[in-house]
Design a protein around this motif. Structure first.
Motif, PDB file in Angstrom:
ATOM      1  N   UNK A  53       0.885  -1.160   0.000  1.00 45.32           N
ATOM      2  CA  UNK A  53       0.000   0.000   0.000  1.00 45.32           C
ATOM      3  C   UNK A  53       0.925   1.213   0.000  1.00 45.32           C
ATOM      4  N   UNK A  54       1.057   1.855  -1.148  1.00 47.81           N
ATOM      5  CA  UNK A  54       2.032   2.928  -1.319  1.00 47.81           C
ATOM      6  C   UNK A  54       1.366   4.292  -1.184  1.00 47.81           C
ATOM      7  N   UNK A  55       1.942   5.127  -0.316  1.00 42.42           N
ATOM      8  CA  UNK A  55       1.506   6.510  -0.142  1.00 42.42           C
ATOM      9  C   UNK A  55       2.748   7.405  -0.214  1.00 42.42           C
ATOM     10  N   UNK A  56       2.510   8.710  -0.213  1.00 39.24           N
ATOM     11  CA  UNK A  56       3.621   9.654  -0.208  1.00 39.24           C
ATOM     12  C   UNK A  56       3.276  10.840   0.678  1.00 39.24           C
ATOM     13  N   UNK A  57       4.256  11.359   1.361  1.00 39.44           N
ATOM     14  CA  UNK A  57       4.070  12.548   2.196  1.00 39.44           C
ATOM     15  C   UNK A  57       5.086  13.625   1.861  1.00 39.44           C
ATOM     16  N   UNK A  58       6.217  13.223   1.292  1.00 40.62           N
ATOM     17  CA  UNK A  58       7.311  14.132   0.995  1.00 40.62           C
ATOM     18  C   UNK A  58       7.700  13.985  -0.461  1.00 40.62           C
ATOM     19  N   UNK A  62       8.549   7.729  -0.832  1.00 43.17           N
ATOM     20  CA  UNK A  62       7.368   6.879  -0.693  1.00 43.17           C
ATOM     21  C   UNK A  62       7.326   6.220   0.679  1.00 43.17           C
ATOM     22  N   UNK A  63       6.125   5.977   1.152  1.00 40.73           N
ATOM     23  CA  UNK A  63       5.894   5.141   2.327  1.00 40.73           C
ATOM     24  C   UNK A  63       5.183   3.896   1.807  1.00 40.73           C
ATOM     25  N   UNK A  64       5.726   2.738   2.149  1.00 45.26           N
ATOM     26  CA  UNK A  64       5.111   1.491   1.692  1.00 45.26           C
ATOM     27  C   UNK A  64       4.743   0.651   2.909  1.00 45.26           C
ATOM     28  N   UNK A  65       3.448   0.375   3.050  1.00 38.27           N
ATOM     29  CA  UNK A  65       2.993  -0.576   4.065  1.00 38.27           C
ATOM     30  C   UNK A  65       3.038  -1.931   3.365  1.00 38.27           C
ATOM     31  N   UNK A  89      11.124   5.254   4.128  1.00 44.46           N
ATOM     32  CA  UNK A  89      12.134   6.111   3.505  1.00 44.46           C
ATOM     33  C   UNK A  89      12.520   5.595   2.119  1.00 44.46           C
ATOM     34  N   UNK A  90      11.524   5.272   1.309  1.00 44.46           N
ATOM     35  CA  UNK A  90      11.767   4.774  -0.037  1.00 44.46           C
ATOM     36  C   UNK A  90      11.910   5.976  -0.967  1.00 44.46           C
ATOM     37  N   UNK A  98      12.402   3.385  -8.123  1.00 44.17           N
ATOM     38  CA  UNK A  98      12.622   3.801  -6.740  1.00 44.17           C
ATOM     39  C   UNK A  98      13.593   2.827  -6.082  1.00 44.17           C
ATOM     40  N   UNK A  99      14.155   3.254  -4.951  1.00 43.02           N
ATOM     41  CA  UNK A  99      15.132   2.434  -4.247  1.00 43.02           C
ATOM     42  C   UNK A  99      14.718   2.257  -2.793  1.00 43.02           C
ATOM     43  N   UNK A 100      14.779   1.001  -2.350  1.00 42.44           N
ATOM     44  CA  UNK A 100      14.524   0.655  -0.951  1.00 42.44           C
ATOM     45  C   UNK A 100      15.859   0.267  -0.341  1.00 42.44           C
ATOM     46  N   UNK A 101      16.174   0.839   0.809  1.00 40.58           N
ATOM     47  CA  UNK A 101      17.379   0.461   1.541  1.00 40.58           C
ATOM     48  C   UNK A 101      17.221   0.953   2.975  1.00 40.58           C
ATOM     49  N   UNK A 102      16.577   0.143   3.802  1.00 37.90           N
ATOM     50  CA  UNK A 102      16.366   0.561   5.179  1.00 37.90           C
ATOM     51  C   UNK A 102      16.202  -0.623   6.123  1.00 37.90           C
ATOM     52  N   UNK A 103      16.468  -0.339   7.392  1.00 39.15           N
ATOM     53  CA  UNK A 103      16.251  -1.326   8.457  1.00 39.15           C
ATOM     54  C   UNK A 103      14.837  -1.170   8.961  1.00 39.15           C
TER      55      UNK A 103
END
Length: 159
Positions: A53-58, A62-65, A89-90, A98-103
């Motif tokens: 479930x992709x949303x955006x605030x900035x 992207x924010x992905x649930x 923090x996508x 897009x790139x995903x790289x987070x803990x």
């Protein structure tokens, strides 16, 4: 002579003039990714349902649930595991990438704590049926266990 000096000054001032206009604002690619994407994998008695479930605030973020629901059938008994990965923090890197790289602290239906690094580069395409989808090789690793890193190729279709 005065006219010659004056002409040289005019030419010199024209050459020194800053031709740069205001810089173009950076394009925001994030809103075009917003929506719900899903896919299912079946392998050796294990069925996994993935949902984003992709949303955006900035801008360009992207924010992905990300939810993963896994069903395993063992001796006729179904065992399920539900996991939620809050990816906050996508970064969009281009119009269709897009790139995903987070803990991530994963919430699991078992209640056990799980901290995973999730990474991958997603590419948005339109498939042969005209449906937008995101293709990604998703990598995840957990440092606290000796389990091998997981790498899976997924094709999320927009719902």
């Amino acid at each position: 002579m005065k006219k010659l000096i004056f002409c040289c000054l005019v030419v010199l001032m024209g050459a020194c003039k800053d031709d740069k206009k205001d810089p173009e604002p950076e394009a925001d690619y994030a809103p075009s990714f917003v929506g719900v994407y899903e896919t299912i994998t079946v392998e050796g008695g294990v069925t996994s349902r993935y949902k984003w479930d992709i949303t955006t605030e900035t801008k360009n973020q992207l924010n992905i649930k990300y939810t993963k629901n896994t069903e395993i059938t063992i001796s006729g008994t179904k065992v399920t595991l539900n996991q939620e990965y809050p990816l906050v923090a996508v970064k969009t890197t281009a119009q269709d990438n897009f790139e995903i790289n987070e803990k991530v602290n994963v919430t699991q239906s078992t209640g056990e704590a799980l901290n995973v690094r999730v990474s991958g580069i997603g590419s948005r395409i339109v498939n042969t049926n005209g449906i937008p989808q995101i293709n990604i090789t998703l990598k995840s690793s957990e440092a606290s266990t000796s389990l091998p890193d997981e790498e899976i190729y997924l094709e999320f279709k927009k719902k």
